[in-house]
Design a protein around this motif. Structure first.
Motif, PDB file in Angstrom:
ATOM      1  N   LYS A  86      10.453 -36.384  20.819  1.00 21.08           N
ATOM      2  CA  LYS A  86       9.686 -37.624  20.878  1.00 21.08           C
ATOM      3  C   LYS A  86      10.606 -38.845  20.601  1.00 21.08           C
ATOM      4  O   LYS A  86      11.437 -38.933  19.830  1.00 21.08           O
ATOM      5  CB  LYS A  86       8.430 -37.730  19.821  1.00 21.08           C
ATOM      6  CG  LYS A  86       7.424 -38.997  19.976  1.00 21.08           C
ATOM      7  CD  LYS A  86       6.363 -38.806  18.954  1.00 21.08           C
ATOM      8  CE  LYS A  86       5.217 -39.798  19.313  1.00 21.08           C
ATOM      9  NZ  LYS A  86       5.645 -41.032  19.133  1.00 21.08           N
TER      10      LYS A  86
ATOM     11  N   CYS B  12       6.840 -42.341  23.848  1.00 23.26           N
ATOM     12  CA  CYS B  12       7.085 -41.371  24.849  1.00 23.26           C
ATOM     13  C   CYS B  12       7.809 -40.181  24.369  1.00 23.26           C
ATOM     14  O   CYS B  12       8.384 -39.993  23.099  1.00 23.26           O
ATOM     15  CB  CYS B  12       7.244 -41.829  26.215  1.00 23.26           C
ATOM     16  SG  CYS B  12       8.979 -42.751  26.131  1.00 23.26           S
ATOM     17  N   SER B  13       8.628 -39.442  25.237  1.00 23.92           N
ATOM     18  CA  SER B  13       9.506 -38.303  24.853  1.00 23.92           C
ATOM     19  C   SER B  13      10.262 -38.147  25.903  1.00 23.92           C
ATOM     20  O   SER B  13      10.272 -38.578  27.036  1.00 23.92           O
ATOM     21  CB  SER B  13       8.475 -37.076  24.651  1.00 23.92           C
ATOM     22  OG  SER B  13       8.437 -36.400  25.836  1.00 23.92           O
TER      23      SER B  13
ATOM     24  N   ASN C 110       0.414 -30.094  18.321  1.00 19.56           N
ATOM     25  CA  ASN C 110       0.867 -31.232  17.703  1.00 19.56           C
ATOM     26  C   ASN C 110       1.732 -32.020  18.806  1.00 19.56           C
ATOM     27  O   ASN C 110       2.645 -32.820  18.357  1.00 19.56           O
ATOM     28  CB  ASN C 110       1.942 -30.811  16.635  1.00 19.56           C
ATOM     29  CG  ASN C 110       3.142 -29.912  17.146  1.00 19.56           C
ATOM     30  OD1 ASN C 110       3.231 -29.573  18.167  1.00 19.56           O
ATOM     31  ND2 ASN C 110       3.634 -29.235  16.226  1.00 19.56           N
ATOM     32  N   HIS C 111       1.446 -31.930  20.017  1.00 23.41           N
ATOM     33  CA  HIS C 111       2.055 -32.503  21.156  1.00 23.41           C
ATOM     34  C   HIS C 111       1.849 -34.212  20.836  1.00 23.41           C
ATOM     35  O   HIS C 111       0.859 -34.749  20.202  1.00 23.41           O
ATOM     36  CB  HIS C 111       1.577 -32.381  22.438  1.00 23.41           C
ATOM     37  CG  HIS C 111       2.775 -32.867  23.466  1.00 23.41           C
ATOM     38  ND1 HIS C 111       2.477 -33.875  24.087  1.00 23.41           N
ATOM     39  CD2 HIS C 111       3.584 -32.148  24.035  1.00 23.41           C
ATOM     40  CE1 HIS C 111       3.571 -33.900  24.906  1.00 23.41           C
ATOM     41  NE2 HIS C 111       4.228 -32.922  25.041  1.00 23.41           N
ATOM     42  N   TRP C 112       2.973 -35.056  20.983  1.00 27.96           N
ATOM     43  CA  TRP C 112       2.729 -36.431  21.122  1.00 27.96           C
ATOM     44  C   TRP C 112       1.831 -37.025  22.010  1.00 27.96           C
ATOM     45  O   TRP C 112       0.966 -37.971  21.689  1.00 27.96           O
ATOM     46  CB  TRP C 112       4.078 -37.028  21.400  1.00 27.96           C
ATOM     47  CG  TRP C 112       4.701 -37.056  22.860  1.00 27.96           C
ATOM     48  CD1 TRP C 112       5.492 -36.066  23.090  1.00 27.96           C
ATOM     49  CD2 TRP C 112       4.291 -37.793  23.833  1.00 27.96           C
ATOM     50  NE1 TRP C 112       5.628 -36.230  24.573  1.00 27.96           N
ATOM     51  CE2 TRP C 112       4.974 -37.224  24.903  1.00 27.96           C
ATOM     52  CE3 TRP C 112       3.470 -39.039  23.959  1.00 27.96           C
ATOM     53  CZ2 TRP C 112       4.872 -37.818  26.082  1.00 27.96           C
ATOM     54  CZ3 TRP C 112       3.592 -39.411  25.301  1.00 27.96           C
ATOM     55  CH2 TRP C 112       4.102 -39.064  26.401  1.00 27.96           C
ATOM     56  N   ASP C 113       1.353 -36.321  23.279  1.00 32.40           N
ATOM     57  CA  ASP C 113       0.472 -36.995  23.940  1.00 32.40           C
ATOM     58  C   ASP C 113      -0.868 -36.497  23.685  1.00 32.40           C
ATOM     59  O   ASP C 113      -1.221 -35.176  23.772  1.00 32.40           O
ATOM     60  CB  ASP C 113       0.625 -36.607  25.451  1.00 32.40           C
ATOM     61  CG  ASP C 113      -0.009 -37.341  26.526  1.00 32.40           C
ATOM     62  OD1 ASP C 113      -1.094 -37.782  26.140  1.00 32.40           O
ATOM     63  OD2 ASP C 113       0.290 -37.022  27.729  1.00 32.40           O
TER      64      ASP C 113
ATOM     65  N   ASP D 173       1.719 -35.146   9.299  1.00 31.48           N
ATOM     66  CA  ASP D 173       1.719 -35.587  10.619  1.00 31.48           C
ATOM     67  C   ASP D 173       0.567 -35.798  11.337  1.00 31.48           C
ATOM     68  O   ASP D 173      -0.551 -34.904  11.517  1.00 31.48           O
ATOM     69  CB  ASP D 173       2.637 -34.705  11.433  1.00 31.48           C
ATOM     70  CG  ASP D 173       2.902 -35.082  12.924  1.00 31.48           C
ATOM     71  OD1 ASP D 173       3.553 -36.155  13.067  1.00 31.48           O
ATOM     72  OD2 ASP D 173       2.309 -34.473  13.827  1.00 31.48           O
TER      73      ASP D 173
ATOM     74  N   HIS E 283      -0.422 -36.380  14.552  1.00 28.14           N
ATOM     75  CA  HIS E 283      -0.923 -35.590  15.791  1.00 28.14           C
ATOM     76  C   HIS E 283      -1.081 -34.206  15.458  1.00 28.14           C
ATOM     77  O   HIS E 283      -1.808 -33.496  15.985  1.00 28.14           O
ATOM     78  CB  HIS E 283       0.566 -35.498  16.807  1.00 28.14           C
ATOM     79  CG  HIS E 283       0.591 -37.294  17.275  1.00 28.14           C
ATOM     80  ND1 HIS E 283       1.770 -37.320  17.615  1.00 28.14           N
ATOM     81  CD2 HIS E 283      -0.098 -38.127  17.392  1.00 28.14           C
ATOM     82  CE1 HIS E 283       1.685 -38.750  18.020  1.00 28.14           C
ATOM     83  NE2 HIS E 283       0.594 -39.241  17.846  1.00 28.14           N
TER      84      HIS E 283
END
Length: 1193
Positions: free
Chosen positions: A453, A457-458, A573-576, A614, A616
């Motif tokens: 990340k 975005c990543s 736990n993905h950022w999106d 976290d 996410h």
């Protein structure tokens, strides 16, 4: 103004990934051969310039560009195309413009096919050297229009340098006159090459090719190579990459040096290699921000390294016995596998000393693997592969170890990507021995899931894509037995990447790598079955991958657990947020494939993550807990067992405590609280649907508080996520009430019913619009047993929300959601005779229809545009749903006048100007018309409508397209019932701003009017309807201004560019009698309009009209009237302008308008047009009887 169909929502948007098929391999031959031959034959006729020349050039460019993906199809035709063009060039009578045009065509061919293939077709006899040299000499390097000519001539000259004769034989006697010496051919070529290496156009590239062919000639290298290398190195050392001129010079020098060391013999170049390397080190190219310079630097470095090392094929490299795919598949069908043993021979030159410069070259290439640009990393990776192929085994293994050092989590994504490319190159060349596969496969498996990340975005897409390329390369490079220990890990990783990767190019790369392994290795479990489902095109849709393809693949036990583990470890736990939601839904589907593993392993892990620091991770784990629990419930329900049979007490308690734990830690607050509220609402919904044993538990009160608090504070939630959270809360409320608030089957707890209904109805009067929206939808989501006995009260409250009042005129979204709630309640309670407080019946259906139909006239506008369109769309949908509901159960409740009004209002919307709402209205109209279970009663002109809109055309017509919609909708003008409403909609469309809408609506209207010209009665009815619309909407600018434009179009028959209202009256002045008098009266009013622009335009139009129609006023006053119109400053103050206007009134013989106070508009009545002045001019008291009292527009 463009306006979205709905307000900005925070829900996951559909992935907009282009699924257009690439037709790269769709061509079979050069199909434009005849056309191309004719085009080239006409060059002598079109070369002079102008349009014909540009058309010919552009057409040839279009033809050639078709073959960019398959340039080999041009090969059989290259020779005759080149001959036709070179005949023009070699013709001494050809003008310069024709020669330059021929070279432009040659360059286009070269661009498509590539200069390397094209070079050998140039004439390269001894006789061609001097003519080509003369042509190049005669060119002007500063002429930017003819760079193609210079580029092609330099390439041609480079081919002539390959003649096997000494250039000195072509010189003859160089001493022409005493004291004068002619320059030799060799010197002329070198001078030209050096001069073009420092130009700024494409000719620089061709000059580098020329230098490489010229300098490496046997007769040139001895006398000129050292001199040229010294010249180029001096230029390189003096130039700086911080200036544009320096970049150009360095680019030319580096290209030339790289080409020389590529094409020259090793023994010729070796003496200079160390010097060039030292100079290159001094240039510090890795510090440059010019990508091309860094790439050329890496390219030159690897060529220098290859010069240091003897050219040889490493005897120690790995060789696969059979690389034929067909042979491999044949062996597999016979149940065999080629088991050719690997023979590693000792390197004969193992003890040879490695030159000193090699280590520096390797070091620079390893640095290039970490460059910020892909092209540099790719060039460095190829250099690593080439160098390793000439190194002893031990040193090559050290290089592999250095490449593996790139795969450290202290390194950037650039290093990971370069490392993957290098490993792929080493594997393809057989330089990655099987003993290294353990280390390599380990890092490649990590690279397949690399995602880091960065901000919002990543990075890592390129790393995952390159890792797929490594797997693809390994499939071709190694025998199946070498990769057999890693088959399970690689196959699972590729399947996971093909199905669960966020980016489409990575999914497709993984699918291609999986396919290559299935074909080449033949050891991947269920490979063919998976490929037929997860092929290159199927994996293009992300939702389909997560929710459909994954279920099929999980049916094979080898992949089930790795897929679930991947989702829990990396996707939850993905950022999106979209990926987190899709991962949770995928776990729901996969839990049914592995219920025991999900209940005993997955769910406890997810519960432990719900309190993660976290955000996410918390969000995704709560969503996943909800989906997994619901999936286990569905499995238990199939066997008529409770969900607790799959879940132990600890898991049930963990699910119940999620809300309280979040509340205690105040995690519902702040920006992160938005995600938590949405996730817990989904959890409430799924646990309620799962019938968790929480009836009477205090957690239900906590859940209810969360839902109410979320709906009450929607206005505090960011607009992009508001819609998603609102929908989640409403869905949670519906499930919660259905499961935990029922006392007996069909009966609600009276206390809870009273509290909920009273509280929610009170919130409908909240001053915050979003709060009204939330509680309106909440009332609509209540189950039938909670509405029983309170239906009338709820409908009354919702009808009040849909009513437009001066205080909340801008609350379009609350009116929209109120309409949706009414329609949903009707669907929930159904139709039942004589029970107005329990269901829809004769006693309340008229009130419901009245509320829905009144919203069809909502044309509210604000800074967002026509927000009333949201209300009208919801009203149309609700009217359709209610009407179909009544038609199925009690069609007698649909009264004739109600049905007529519904059809007319929908027809009006189907003829208006906003494409998507017009399409929706047409869909509703045709649904009501063609519904036959049973048919809707009292549809006006049903027979004619079914002929105009046959059922077979419903799916084929695109109502979004004005060209298809308006020709059909205007046919309704012939039906008296629909004429008024359709014409009203057409008037608005014709007076709009969108060019296509105006054009097609006008054409359709004219076509209709043309058809009724011979029918006085029909024409009279049309005119009467038009006048009726004018009278009904006199003070409504939304209709009146477009109507005046429509009238002007009708009178002038096709004038689309006139937009001012006064032109209509000017057109009417030509008709004598009362029409002329009334038109002059209105023009006089417009001469004192509050807007100066309208005053000036009116005066100009009146001036032109008086000159056009000379009989309007008497000849004795015409000059004076014209003088007043032309000399008056109509943009001056109104007091000044009014005097001149009154003078004109006297000259024209019309009464002067009088100023009167503006009438007060009482609350609750129709509002006046916006921006009305406090006073207005009317014609008093000498107004003509029956004349409309028209204020300023």
């Amino acid at each position: 103004m463009a306006l979205s169909d709905e307000p900005a929502a925070g829900g996951p948007e559909e992935e907009a990934e282009d699924e257009t098929l690439a037709f790269g391999a769709a061509l079979e031959a050069f199909g434009e051969s005849a056309e191309t031959r004719a085009l080239l034959g006409r060059l002598r006729e079109v070369h002079g310039g102008g349009a014909e020349r540009e058309v010919a050039l552009e057409r040839f460019r279009v033809i050639m560009d078709k073959y960019q993906e398959q340039p080999h199809l041009l090969d059989p035709h290259l020779e005759w195309m080149m001959n036709l063009l070179l005949d023009i060039v070699q013709d001494q009578t050809s003008p310069a413009s024709l020669v330059h045009l021929a070279f432009k065509f040659l360059y286009i061919i070269t661009k498509v096919r590539g200069y390397k293939t094209f070079l050998r077709l140039f004439p390269h006899e001894v006789a061609d050297v001097e003519p080509v040299l003369d042509l190049v000499t005669n060119q002007n390097p500063k002429d930017h229009e003819t760079w193609e000519t210079r580029y092609m001539l330099l390439l041609w000259l480079s081919v002539t340098c390959l003649i096997p004769f000494d250039f000195s034989r072509l010189d003859g006697n160089l001493l022409t006159q005493p004291g004068q010496t002619r320059m030799s051919i060799m010197d002329r070529i070198l001078q030209i090459a050096e001069s073009y290496l420092i130009v700024s156009d494409k000719a620089r590239d061709a000059a580098a090719v020329l230098v490489s062919r010229f300098i490496t000639r046997p007769d040139v290298k001895q006398s000129k190579m050292a001199e040229f290398l010294d010249w180029s190195l001096c230029n390189l050392a003096r130039s700086s990459f911080q200036t544009m001129q320096g970049v150009i010079i360095m680019d030319g020098m580096l290209q030339a040096l790289a080409q020389i060391f590529k094409h020259g013999k090793r023994e010729d170049c070796l003496p200079y290699a160390a010097t060039v390397l030292r100079c290159l080190d001094g240039c510090r190219l890795p510090e440059s921000n010019q990508t091309l310079l860094r790439k050329l630097g890496v390219k030159l470095v690897q060529r220098l390294g290859l010069t240091f090392l003897k050219p040889k094929v490493a005897a120690w490299r790995y060789q696969r016995g059979c690389r034929s795919l067909a042979a491999n598949l044949q062996l597999l069908t016979q149940g065999q596998s080629e088991q050719k043993p690997l023979i590693l021979t000792e390197d004969d030159d193992e003890d040879d000393d490695v030159p000193e410069g090699v280590e520096r070259v390797i070091e620079q290439l390893l640095v290039g693997l970490k460059d910020k640009d892909t092209v540099v990393r790719w060039s460095a990776a190829k250099g690593i592969g080439r160098m390793a192929g000439r190194l002893p085994r031990a040193l090559a293994d050290d290089v592999v170890g250095s490449v593996l050092d790139c795969f450290s989590f202290q390194e950037t994504d650039k290093a990971w990507h370069g490392g993957c490319l290098a490993l792929a190159e080493l594997g393809r060349r057989g330089l990655l021995l099987p003993s290294r596969l353990v280390d390599v496969v380990t890092v490649i498996l990590k690279a397949l899931t690399y995602d880091e990340k960065r901000g919002a975005c990543s990075v890592g897409t390129n790393v995952r894509d390159a890792a797929c390329y490594v797997c693809w390369a390994f499939a071709r490079a190694y025998e199946p037995q070498e990769l057999k220990p890693f088959v399970t890990a690689i196959s699972s990783a590729l399947v996971i990447a093909a199905v669960f990767d966020r980016d489409i190019n990575c999914r497709r790369a993984a699918s291609a790598a999986f396919q290559e392994n299935v074909g080449r290795q033949g050891t991947f479990p269920h490979g063919i079955d998976i490929l037929t489902t997860a092929d290159y095109f199927a994996v293009g849709n992300r939702s389909n991958c997560f929710l459909v393809i994954s279920v099929f693949i999980a049916g094979f036990p080898e992949y089930t657990q790795p897929m679930i583990d991947h989702l829990v470890t990396l996707k939850i736990n993905h950022w999106d947020g979209v990926i987190r939601e899709l991962a949770a839904k995928a776990l729901h589907n996969l839990a049914q494939q592995a219920p025991e593993f999900s209940a005993t392993q997955v769910l406890p892990r997810l519960l432990s993550m719900t309190l993660s620091p976290d955000l996410h991770t918390r969000h995704g784990s709560i969503l996943a807990c909800a989906e997994v629990a619901y999936a286990l419930y569905k499995l238990a329900a199939r066997e008529n067992r409770p969900v607790t049979d799959h879940l132990d007490e600890q898991a049930v308690q963990g699910l119940k405590q999620i809300h309280q734990q979040l509340y205690d830690r105040q995690l519902y607050r702040g920006l992160g609280g938005q995600l938590m509220r949405q996730a817990v609402c989904v959890l409430i919904e799924k646990l309620s649907l799962s019938k968790m044993p929480f009836r009477g538990d205090i957690v239900i009160d906590g859940w209810q508080w969360l839902i109410n608090d979320t709906l009450r504070h929607l206005h505090l939630i960011s607009s992009h996520s508001r819609q998603q959270i609102k929908d989640a809360a409403v869905s949670a409320l519906a499930a919660l009430c259905s499961e935990y608030y029922v006392k007996e089957p069909g009966e609600a707890d009276p206390a809870i019913q009273e509290e909920l209904i009273t509280q929610y109805l009170a919130e409908l009067w909240n001053p915050e619009e979003m709060t009204r929206c939330g509680f309106s939808l909440a009332l609509g989501a209540l189950p039938g047993f909670l509405l029983k006995g309170r239906l009338q009260q709820v409908l009354t409250g919702l009808r009040a929300v849909t009513h437009t009042s001066p205080k909340d005129v801008s609350f379009a979204e609350s009116r929209r959601d109120g309409l949706k709630a009414i329609a949903r309640i009707c669907q929930t309670v159904g139709v039942k005779a004589g029970a107005p407080d329990e269901a829809v019946c004769r006693e309340n259906v008229s009130q419901i229809y009245c509320a829905l139909l009144s919203c069809m006239d909502d044309y509210t506008t604000d800074s967002r545009g026509d927000v009333g369109a949201w209300v009208r769309k919801a009203a149309m949908t609700s009217l359709m749903d209610l009407t179909l509901l009544l038609a199925r159960s009690q069609p007698e409740l649909i009264e004739a006048h109600i049905c007529e009004r519904i059809m007319c209002c929908v027809a009006q919307q189907a003829s208006e100007k906003i494409d998507r709402f017009r399409a929706h209205a047409a869909s509703v109209f045709l649904t009501l018309l063609h519904f036959d279970s049973p048919p809707i009663p009292h549809v006006p002109h049903r027979g004619e409508l079914e002929k105009l809109f046959p059922r077979s055309d419903v799916a084929s017509v695109n109502w979004n397209a004005p060209s298809q919609a308006f020709p059909r909708i205007t046919q309704l003008l012939g039906l008296p019932t629909y004429r008024y409403h359709v014409l009203l909609g057409l008037v608005v469309s014709l007076g709009g701003l969108t060019e296509s809408t105006i054009r097609h609506s006008t054409q359709s209207l004219f076509e209709y009017m043309k058809g009724i010209q011979s029918d006085p009665q029909a024409l009279g009815s049309f005119s009467g309807t038009l006048l009726q619309i004018f009278e009904d909407n006199l003070l409504n600018e939304r209709v009146s201004v477009p109507l005046l434009k429509t009238l002007d179009h009708v009178l002038t028959h096709g004038c689309f560019d006139i937009f001012t209202t006064e032109e209509e009256f000017c057109g009417m002045v030509q008709f004598p009698g009362d029409v002329r008098r009334k038109a002059l009266l209105q023009l006089c009013l417009l001469l004192c309009h509050r807007f100066p622009l309208i005053r000036k335009t009116t005066a100009s139009q009146v001036y032109e009209t008086l000159l056009t129609y000379s009989d309007i006023v008497g000849a004795d006053v015409l000059d004076e009237v014209v003088t007043v119109l032309s000399d008056t400053a109509w943009d001056a103050e109104l007091a000044v302008v009014r005097k001149q206007r009154n003078r004109l009134c006297d000259l024209l013989g019309v009464p002067r308008p009088q100023l009167v106070p503006q009438l007060t508009v009482e609350e609750g009545t129709t509002t006046a047009p916006p921006r009305c002045p406090e006073t207005r001019e009317v014609l008093q008291p000498n107004r003509i009887a029956g004349e409309p009292d028209v204020a300023s527009v």
